[in-house]
Scaffold this motif. Sequence first.
Motif, PDB file in Angstrom:
ATOM      1  N   VAL A  21      -1.441   0.203   7.916  1.00 47.09           N
ATOM      2  CA  VAL A  21      -0.032   0.396   8.279  1.00 47.09           C
ATOM      3  C   VAL A  21       0.445   1.758   7.758  1.00 47.09           C
ATOM      4  O   VAL A  21       1.293   2.411   8.370  1.00 47.09           O
ATOM      5  N   ILE A  22      -0.130   2.190   6.633  1.00 50.93           N
ATOM      6  CA  ILE A  22       0.262   3.494   6.062  1.00 50.93           C
ATOM      7  C   ILE A  22      -0.029   4.600   7.067  1.00 50.93           C
ATOM      8  O   ILE A  22       0.832   5.431   7.380  1.00 50.93           O
ATOM      9  N   ARG A  23      -1.250   4.607   7.588  1.00 49.45           N
ATOM     10  CA  ARG A  23      -1.628   5.656   8.545  1.00 49.45           C
ATOM     11  C   ARG A  23      -0.840   5.500   9.848  1.00 49.45           C
ATOM     12  O   ARG A  23      -0.450   6.481  10.473  1.00 49.45           O
ATOM     13  N   SER A  76      -7.811  14.633  -4.843  1.00 50.50           N
ATOM     14  CA  SER A  76      -6.783  14.746  -3.798  1.00 50.50           C
ATOM     15  C   SER A  76      -5.377  14.937  -4.351  1.00 50.50           C
ATOM     16  O   SER A  76      -4.650  15.836  -3.936  1.00 50.50           O
ATOM     17  N   LYS A  77      -4.984  14.046  -5.241  1.00 55.32           N
ATOM     18  CA  LYS A  77      -3.594  14.033  -5.694  1.00 55.32           C
ATOM     19  C   LYS A  77      -3.384  15.049  -6.809  1.00 55.32           C
ATOM     20  O   LYS A  77      -2.345  15.683  -6.895  1.00 55.32           O
ATOM     21  N   THR A  78      -4.375  15.185  -7.685  1.00 50.59           N
ATOM     22  CA  THR A  78      -4.215  16.053  -8.857  1.00 50.59           C
ATOM     23  C   THR A  78      -4.111  17.525  -8.461  1.00 50.59           C
ATOM     24  O   THR A  78      -3.402  18.296  -9.101  1.00 50.59           O
ATOM     25  N   ALA A 133      -0.332   2.436 -10.558  1.00 54.42           N
ATOM     26  CA  ALA A 133      -0.472   1.613  -9.363  1.00 54.42           C
ATOM     27  C   ALA A 133       0.315   2.124  -8.161  1.00 54.42           C
ATOM     28  O   ALA A 133       1.459   2.547  -8.269  1.00 54.42           O
ATOM     29  N   ASN A 134      -0.344   2.036  -7.047  1.00 55.43           N
ATOM     30  CA  ASN A 134       0.238   2.198  -5.730  1.00 55.43           C
ATOM     31  C   ASN A 134       0.385   0.777  -5.185  1.00 55.43           C
ATOM     32  O   ASN A 134      -0.598   0.021  -5.247  1.00 55.43           O
ATOM     33  N   PRO A 135       1.545   0.303  -4.693  1.00 54.40           N
ATOM     34  CA  PRO A 135       2.757   1.041  -4.371  1.00 54.40           C
ATOM     35  C   PRO A 135       3.857   0.941  -5.418  1.00 54.40           C
ATOM     36  O   PRO A 135       4.942   1.454  -5.190  1.00 54.40           O
ATOM     37  N   GLN A 157       2.910   7.953   4.428  1.00 52.50           N
ATOM     38  CA  GLN A 157       1.558   8.185   3.875  1.00 52.50           C
ATOM     39  C   GLN A 157       1.652   9.239   2.773  1.00 52.50           C
ATOM     40  O   GLN A 157       2.191  10.325   2.992  1.00 52.50           O
ATOM     41  N   GLY A 158       1.110   8.902   1.599  1.00 57.90           N
ATOM     42  CA  GLY A 158       1.312   9.761   0.427  1.00 57.90           C
ATOM     43  C   GLY A 158       0.422  10.986   0.385  1.00 57.90           C
ATOM     44  O   GLY A 158      -0.717  10.903  -0.062  1.00 57.90           O
ATOM     45  N   PHE A 159       0.942  12.113   0.867  1.00 59.90           N
ATOM     46  CA  PHE A 159       0.220  13.389   0.695  1.00 59.90           C
ATOM     47  C   PHE A 159       1.237  14.512   0.615  1.00 59.90           C
ATOM     48  O   PHE A 159       2.335  14.404   1.167  1.00 59.90           O
ATOM     49  N   SER A 185     -11.586   9.129  -2.796  1.00 53.51           N
ATOM     50  CA  SER A 185     -11.715   7.864  -3.522  1.00 53.51           C
ATOM     51  C   SER A 185     -11.786   6.712  -2.536  1.00 53.51           C
ATOM     52  O   SER A 185     -12.182   5.608  -2.895  1.00 53.51           O
ATOM     53  N   THR A 186     -11.422   6.956  -1.283  1.00 57.87           N
ATOM     54  CA  THR A 186     -11.575   5.911  -0.260  1.00 57.87           C
ATOM     55  C   THR A 186     -13.043   5.503  -0.170  1.00 57.87           C
ATOM     56  O   THR A 186     -13.377   4.313  -0.211  1.00 57.87           O
ATOM     57  N   GLU A 187     -13.921   6.506  -0.084  1.00 64.08           N
ATOM     58  CA  GLU A 187     -15.354   6.160  -0.062  1.00 64.08           C
ATOM     59  C   GLU A 187     -15.803   5.656  -1.434  1.00 64.08           C
ATOM     60  O   GLU A 187     -16.635   4.735  -1.526  1.00 64.08           O
TER      61      GLU A 187
HETATM   62  N1  GLN Z   1      -2.932   6.743  -0.959  1.00 65.26           N
HETATM   63  C1  GLN Z   1      -2.075   7.211   0.081  1.00 65.26           C
HETATM   64  C2  GLN Z   1      -0.962   6.227   0.369  1.00 65.26           C
HETATM   65  O1  GLN Z   1      -0.946   5.152  -0.151  1.00 65.26           O
HETATM   66  C3  GLN Z   1      -2.753   7.433   1.392  1.00 65.26           C
HETATM   67  C4  GLN Z   1      -4.183   7.686   1.319  1.00 65.26           C
HETATM   68  C5  GLN Z   1      -4.784   7.604   2.660  1.00 65.26           C
HETATM   69  O2  GLN Z   1      -4.100   7.381   3.657  1.00 65.26           O
HETATM   70  N2  GLN Z   1      -6.060   7.757   2.675  1.00 65.26           N
HETATM   71  O3  GLN Z   1      -0.084   6.526   1.132  1.00 65.26           O
END
Ligand code: GLN
Length: 385
Positions: A15-17, A231-233, A169-171, A33-35, A96-98
């Motif tokens: 759902v994020i994407r 990615s985030k750092t 933690a996310n979210p 989406q967190g970027f 980190s997804t992989e």
């Molecule tokens: N971690 C990010 C988020 O929760 C997204 C990462 C991703 O889409 N691969 O929005």
Amino acid sequence: MPKIASRLSGFTESVIREMTRVADQYGAINLSQGFPDFDPPTELVAAAQRALEQGYHQYATTWGTASFRQALARKQTRFMGVEIDPDAHITVTCGSTEAMMTAMMTVCNPGDKVIVFSPFYENYAADAILSGAEPVYVPLRPPDFTFDPDELRRAFQQGVKALVLCNPANPTGKVFTLEELQQIADLAQEYDTFVLTDEVYEHIVYAPHKHTYIASLPGMFERTLSCSSLSKTYAITGWRLGYVIAPAEVTGGVRKVHDFLTVGAPHPLQHAAATALDFSDDYYDRLLVDYTRRRDLFLGYLDRAGLRYTIPQGAYYVLVDISEFGFEDDTRFCVWLAEEIGVAAVPGSSFFREPVNHLIRFHFAKREATLTTAGERLLRLKAAV
Ligand code: GLN
């Protein structure tokens, strides 16, 4: 027509994407989406340009090029307080997804159970199901999103193979306390399970909270697969550089899975990113100052808009309560928000196992100008509903 695999019906698309696509469709500011919408450090971009000229165009060693692993071992030894060996402990992955998928496939047999706290970042359930494992959910209850230790013990008693820990933690923006981590560690040792971490927000922890790596607690390095990424750092989510840090006995398995999944992460970018891994403490101090400012700016707008939310202790997400708006469905609210207000969020229901649909998640990894524009739009929210 033959049928595709039935395990795919165990989870939905992200759902994020999907919300990023909705944001693009309506031209909304994308706080779903967190970027980041800001650039990585200039030295890092220059290092990537140099790396492309130096000819690293073919595969790296499958578990990561030596210079990257050595730099990562230096940095993680410094921050984790555990001696990390670049050859024995580190596998470099595509984000980190992989890393998480690889960690899950490394430890789980078909039919194994894996504890996942709810709410959770949506990948974990998919990772478990794709590995043939079954998630066992343990709720984190508001306001501080802590767990009930007895409920957690009952989950362990079901004979689980691993626990997934996203910290910070996310979210929710929760940072697990030392006491909570010790309770998890004690149970993991008592029931002889692995812990798979997602620590991608390890450097985004707001004062007075502190990040503790669960792998650094006594007896835990041996059973923890610590997953994280650059990615985030360093604001390089598109570079796809992540890693698993695991005990030597497990690393062989991690590398085997990783090799057959992706062979390796981008070779020139590994060379370039070694530069970032050698940044001094000033970089991390600055990162935190910047994120604290972004957080405070955005929360200030939520206050002015009269919205209720949980104050994030870490990461860059905030859960906002939308119950007063009378929408029955948080996804419809988010689509409406993107279309009518011009700000995209993620419906909270995509993170919860329980039937929760009164929360939405914004992220604030954006330039202050972007957050200001989004904040000004949100000030119109109450009048617009
Ligand atoms: N971690 C990010 C988020 O929760 C997204 C990462 C991703 O889409 N691969 O929005």
